[in-house]
Write an enzyme that holds these catalytic residues in place. Structure first.
Site, PDB file in Angstrom:
ATOM      1  N   ASP A  12      28.015  -7.823  22.801  1.00 57.82           N
ATOM      2  CA  ASP A  12      28.608  -8.709  23.099  1.00 57.82           C
ATOM      3  C   ASP A  12      29.461  -7.618  23.633  1.00 57.82           C
ATOM      4  O   ASP A  12      29.535  -6.405  23.603  1.00 57.82           O
ATOM      5  CB  ASP A  12      29.206  -9.614  22.379  1.00 57.82           C
ATOM      6  N   SER A  13      31.040  -8.134  24.417  1.00 58.82           N
ATOM      7  CA  SER A  13      32.128  -7.072  24.730  1.00 58.82           C
ATOM      8  C   SER A  13      32.748  -6.162  23.613  1.00 58.82           C
ATOM      9  O   SER A  13      32.878  -5.245  23.567  1.00 58.82           O
ATOM     10  CB  SER A  13      32.945  -7.563  25.580  1.00 58.82           C
ATOM     11  N   CYS A  75      27.880 -13.603  23.476  1.00 63.85           N
ATOM     12  CA  CYS A  75      29.294 -13.555  24.484  1.00 63.85           C
ATOM     13  C   CYS A  75      29.142 -14.697  25.180  1.00 63.85           C
ATOM     14  O   CYS A  75      27.839 -15.650  26.179  1.00 63.85           O
ATOM     15  CB  CYS A  75      29.050 -12.507  24.918  1.00 63.85           C
ATOM     16  N   GLU A 154      39.720  -8.142  18.071  1.00 65.02           N
ATOM     17  CA  GLU A 154      39.417  -6.064  17.893  1.00 65.02           C
ATOM     18  C   GLU A 154      39.893  -5.524  17.077  1.00 65.02           C
ATOM     19  O   GLU A 154      39.392  -4.800  16.816  1.00 65.02           O
ATOM     20  CB  GLU A 154      39.598  -6.082  19.145  1.00 65.02           C
ATOM     21  N   CYS A 186      34.351 -18.845  22.466  1.00 66.05           N
ATOM     22  CA  CYS A 186      34.287 -17.584  22.955  1.00 66.05           C
ATOM     23  C   CYS A 186      33.223 -16.982  21.049  1.00 66.05           C
ATOM     24  O   CYS A 186      34.332 -17.175  20.087  1.00 66.05           O
ATOM     25  CB  CYS A 186      35.549 -16.684  22.388  1.00 66.05           C
ATOM     26  N   HIS A 188      34.215 -14.703  19.704  1.00 65.92           N
ATOM     27  CA  HIS A 188      35.356 -13.388  18.278  1.00 65.92           C
ATOM     28  C   HIS A 188      35.754 -14.118  17.315  1.00 65.92           C
ATOM     29  O   HIS A 188      36.560 -14.191  16.396  1.00 65.92           O
ATOM     30  CB  HIS A 188      36.636 -12.469  19.186  1.00 65.92           C
TER      31      HIS A 188
END
Ligand code: DGL
Length: 278
Positions: A12-13, A75, A154, A186, A188
């Site tokens: 993932d990012s 992701c 994050e 998403c 996240h």
């Protein structure tokens, strides 16, 4: 049946894919996992699809070099930008990707109104357009790209005022339109499900796609006779190896907040568009 102790590669990012890792650990506790967070480039969402595709290619190449037997593109943005391309580039390896869970949402909504939270790149990709086209007939879809939400998550800010303000400005207009289902497009966003549920109330269903992805990984490994049958369930520290292109210390420090776990994190470096151990 043969056993394959090679790791499942997940990327993932940033920390979003940890929501998918968590579901895979629950479903497949005997499997080794190699998790790569490309935090040097997070967020992916506002970037052009071509750039995310290039990152995804280099990351997949690296995971294959490390012996991954399957790659989970944990992701939505990278799946939108690159899933099709990765399957062509690396035809010998199975890839499992994310797509916004519009199909189950459209099947279960009573009001016929569904909210989707995802990144700008995911909304721009063909994958999202095709999912809406195929599965959302007769259903009103309300979208929001939640600017700044990935950055808050994050930073480990899962319930503070800035995170709440972003979610309220996305969800309150959707509630006024009568949505009864929210799709998290998403990876996240599952980390803020408690806050989302608090804002939308108990009558609105929030769909986390991670458990369905974990079951898909299991199905693919069974079909390829690639499950790890040689070890029983293992602890997080024994089974999971974590890598980041960002700050290992920062990720290590925030791990308990996402997964209730502690584990070492190793650094990776980008050099001339390729990944290497630093
Ligand atoms: N977690 C990612 C996704 O599912 C990426 C978010 C981002 O980096 O913008 O889209």
């Amino acid at each position: 049946m043969s056993a394959d102790a090679s790791p499942i590669g997940i990327f993932d990012s940033g920390v979003g894919g940890l929501s998918v890792l968590r579901a895979i650990r629950t479903e497949l506790p005997a499997e080794s996992i190699l998790y790569l967070a490309d935090q040097a480039h997070v967020p992916y969402g506002p970037r052009p699809l071509e750039e995310v595709r290039a990152f995804s290619r280099a990351i997949s190449h690296f995971l294959i070099q490390q012996g991954a037997k399957i790659i989970v593109v944990a992701c939505n943005t990278a799946s939108a930008a690159a899933l099709h391309y990765l399957r062509q580039e690396f035809p010998d390896l199975p890839f499992v990707g994310m797509e916004p869970a519009v199909k189950p949402a459209a099947e279960h909504t009573h009001s016929g109104r569904v909210g989707v939270l995802a990144t700008p790149a995911t909304f721009q990709g063909k994958l999202y357009a095709s999912v809406v086209e195929r599965f959302a007939r007769g259903v009103e879809i309300y979208q929001d790209a939640c600017p700044g939400l990935v950055e808050q998550i994050e930073a480990g800010n899962l319930a503070g005022p800035a995170t709440r303000a972003i979610l309220e400005s996305a969800l309150i207009p959707m509630l006024r339109q009568g949505i009864d289902t929210v799709v998290l497009g998403c990876t996240h966003y599952p980390f803020v499900i408690p806050l989302i549920q608090e804002i939308v109330g108990p009558a609105v269903r929030v769909i986390d796609p991670a458990p369905a992805i974990a079951r898909q990984v299991q199905r693919v490994l069974i079909s390829r006779q690639a499950l790890n049958l040689s070890s029983p369930g293992r602890s997080f520290g024994q089974a999971v190896r974590l890598l980041t292109t960002g700050s290992p210390a920062d990720l290590q420090q925030l791990l308990p907040c996402y997964l209730n776990q502690t584990a070492p994190v190793e650094p990776l470096c980008w050099q001339a568009d390729q990944l290497r151990f630093c």
